[in-house]
Design an enzyme around this catalytic site. Structure first.
Site, PDB file in Angstrom:
ATOM      1  N   CYS A  34     -70.136 -34.598  -6.378  1.00 55.33           N
ATOM      2  CA  CYS A  34     -69.341 -35.352  -7.344  1.00 55.33           C
ATOM      3  C   CYS A  34     -70.162 -35.651  -8.596  1.00 55.33           C
ATOM      4  CB  CYS A  34     -68.772 -36.605  -6.680  1.00 55.33           C
ATOM      5  SG  CYS A  34     -67.341 -37.314  -7.530  1.00 55.33           S
ATOM      6  N   ALA A  35     -70.421 -36.897  -8.916  1.00 59.64           N
ATOM      7  CA  ALA A  35     -71.225 -37.246 -10.092  1.00 59.64           C
ATOM      8  C   ALA A  35     -72.716 -37.211  -9.794  1.00 59.64           C
ATOM      9  CB  ALA A  35     -70.838 -38.636 -10.600  1.00 59.64           C
TER      10      ALA A  35
END
Length: 113
Positions: A34-35
């Site tokens: 994800c991030a």
């Protein structure tokens, strides 16, 4: 793990950054989804490597070839695009640690194609 503000919090943790750099130096497995790949990018660990992340975080993957694929494995580093890639990401980690045979065993047991 990814997500915000969690990934930004992880990036600020000196102990975690030192651990990640040690793992990189020792060629141990490193995975971020994800991030969270931004942490690896800001540490310079993705330069010249294929990587993926949540859309909009590519700018933090300094020097990476951002593919947009659900999962990328380049050497000892695995990156995942986001929550929808969690199963594929997990299986990529299993493959790195235990091999393809174990992945196939798990996929069959979990009814995953």
């Amino acid at each position: 793990p990814g997500g915000m503000p969690g990934a930004a919090t992880l990036e600020k943790c000196d102990e975690l950054r030192k651990l990640i750099l040690r793992f990189a130096e020792e060629q141990k497995p490193i995975a971020a989804i994800c991030a969270a790949p931004m942490v690896l990018g800001k540490l310079g660990l993705l330069k010249g490597k294929k990587a993926t992340c949540y859309p909009g975080f590519e700018q933090y993957l300094e020097g990476a070839d951002c593919t947009g694929a659900p999962v990328e494995r380049d050497g000892n580093i695995i990156t995942g695009k986001g929550p929808g890639a969690a199963m594929e990401f997990a299986l990529a980690i299993v493959e790195l640690l235990k091999g393809k045979e174990k992945v196939e065993e798990l996929k069959e047991a979990m009814c995953v194609r």
